[in-house]
Enzyme design. Structure first.
Site, PDB file in Angstrom:
ATOM      1  N   ILE A 141       0.851  -1.183   0.000  1.00 47.25           N
ATOM      2  CA  ILE A 141       0.000   0.000   0.000  1.00 47.25           C
ATOM      3  C   ILE A 141       0.889   1.237   0.000  1.00 47.25           C
ATOM      4  CG2 ILE A 141      -1.871   1.219   1.134  1.00 47.25           C
ATOM      5  CD1 ILE A 141      -2.565  -1.638   0.097  1.00 47.25           C
ATOM      6  N   LYS A 142       0.713   2.082  -1.006  1.00 53.05           N
ATOM      7  CA  LYS A 142       1.558   3.273  -1.141  1.00 53.05           C
ATOM      8  C   LYS A 142       0.982   4.433  -0.337  1.00 53.05           C
ATOM      9  CE  LYS A 142       3.737   4.375  -4.993  1.00 53.05           C
ATOM     10  NZ  LYS A 142       3.993   4.691  -6.434  1.00 53.05           N
ATOM     11  N   ILE A 143       1.838   4.987   0.516  1.00 49.29           N
ATOM     12  CA  ILE A 143       1.471   6.127   1.352  1.00 49.29           C
ATOM     13  C   ILE A 143       2.517   7.215   1.160  1.00 49.29           C
ATOM     14  CG2 ILE A 143       1.149   6.931   3.728  1.00 49.29           C
ATOM     15  CD1 ILE A 143       0.226   4.116   4.469  1.00 49.29           C
TER      16      ILE A 143
END
Length: 373
Positions: A141-143
């Site tokens: 998951i890209k944050i």
């Protein structure tokens, strides 16, 4: 099928080659699977701009758009369902790589809505939702590495979700990213979560640093400041090399050793934005000059194919480069260019670009829903 000799050489040095692109057409045609076999591709990154391009140019989404329109989905829901479907399928394509590398590679990234970049609670909530929807162990998951994002990274990691931290430009922020990752692992371990299953990369952006600093160097040269010419197109590589130094030192620390003994896997440095923007530069500059063990380089297809065609990969170009890299950044400071202002500008612009792409993506999806209703 034999792998390309240049991509194989980079892989042999210890660089994980990831593709910075994904589309339904690439999945359906077998193009992605072929790149795994022929170009040593072992992962994929996505972002709002990539999905906007895929949806705008591809006809492969028409069937799903028809289904979503019939179900009464709005654009927000449709974007979520379409992007998670692509990432889920890509995860399945990489399942063999994931198993063969014990979870280190075979990873596919999907980004939280960029409009949540300044909202820690909203980012955490959507990270959970995306992780559940993709429903594959090898998803990341890209944050974004905003101040609020740092809080979200620690919280999401603590829940056992693997994270790709994106839009990292500064060395100071990179240290904060690593600290957030470690805090998350420490909390996860204290809560009884198996931290050996938690993986992470930190996407340190490269080419945009040169684009911004070179522009400022030209102004400094016009003002008569000496030594600016020799600094042109040096900053991005220097900045990334010093990030590598931080990674090497931090993941050799006593604090990390405690986590490693408990099963922790180090967060890897991922070199992002590695396609050159200046046509006068080598189109493989940010690949061949940033090669080393245990790093990831995520490349647009154009850069990957350039590497395969004429990239020269002969040695580690990251280790033992730190002294010269510091000299480059010192020279840039001496020319009157504020490093902090550069990286703050790049973060702001990066977020704005992704928001524009996200809005474009929503508009494209909305048009598709209307067309298929």
């Amino acid at each position: 099928m034999t792998a390309n000799k240049n991509t194989q050489a980079l892989s042999d040095l210890g660089v994980s080659i990831w593709l910075d692109d994904l589309s339904r057409e690439r999945l359906n045609s077998g193009s992605l699977a072929k790149l795994i076999e022929t170009h040593n591709v072992v992962g994929v990154t996505t972002n709002p701009t990539i999905f906007e391009s895929a949806l705008k140019d591809g006809e492969a989404y028409e069937a799903q758009l028809t289904e979503l329109a019939a179900a009464g989905a709005d654009a927000e829901r449709a974007v979520f369902d379409i992007t998670t479907a692509d990432v889920r399928e890509a995860c399945d394509v990489f399942a063999g790589v994931y198993a063969a590398t014990d979870g280190v590679d075979g990873r596919v990234s999907i980004e939280v809505d960029p409009r949540l970049a300044r909202d820690a609670a909203g980012t955490i909530a959507q990270a959970r939702e995306l992780y559940k929807a993709v429903d594959r162990e090898n998803v990341l998951i890209k944050i974004p590495a905003t101040v609020e994002g740092i809080e979200a990274i620690a919280a999401v990691t603590a829940e056992g979700i693997s994270v790709n931290v994106t839009l990292v430009f500064s060395l100071e922020r990179y240290r904060a990213v690593i600290n957030a990752f470690m805090l998350g692992l420490e909390k996860a371990h204290s809560d009884g979560i198996d931290i050996s299953k938690i993986h992470s990369v930190a996407s340190f952006f490269v080419s945009r640093v040169d684009a911004e600093i070179d522009k400022r160097l030209e102004l400094a040269a016009e003002e008569g400041k000496p030594g600016t010419e020799k600094l042109k197109s040096q900053a991005a590589v220097a900045n990334a090399r010093l990030a590598h130094q931080i990674a090497v030192e931090t993941f050799s620390s006593e604090r990390w050793q405690l986590l490693a003994e408990r099963g922790g896997r180090p967060q890897r440095l991922l070199l992002a934005s590695t396609g050159t923007k200046d046509p006068n530069l080598s189109d493989t500059l940010y690949v061949t000059e940033l090669a080393g063990t245990d790093v990831v380089n995520t490349m647009p297809e154009k850069t990957l194919l350039a590497l395969a065609d004429h990239g020269v990969v002969e040695k580690d170009t990251l280790s033992e480069t730190y002294v010269e890299a510091n000299k480059v950044l010192d020279g840039i400071s001496a020319a009157g260019i504020s490093y902090r202002d550069v990286v703050d500008t790049l973060e702001t612009e990066g977020l704005e670009k992704f928001e524009v792409s996200w809005k474009g993506l929503l508009g494209t999806i909305d048009d598709g829903l209307k067309r298929n209703s």
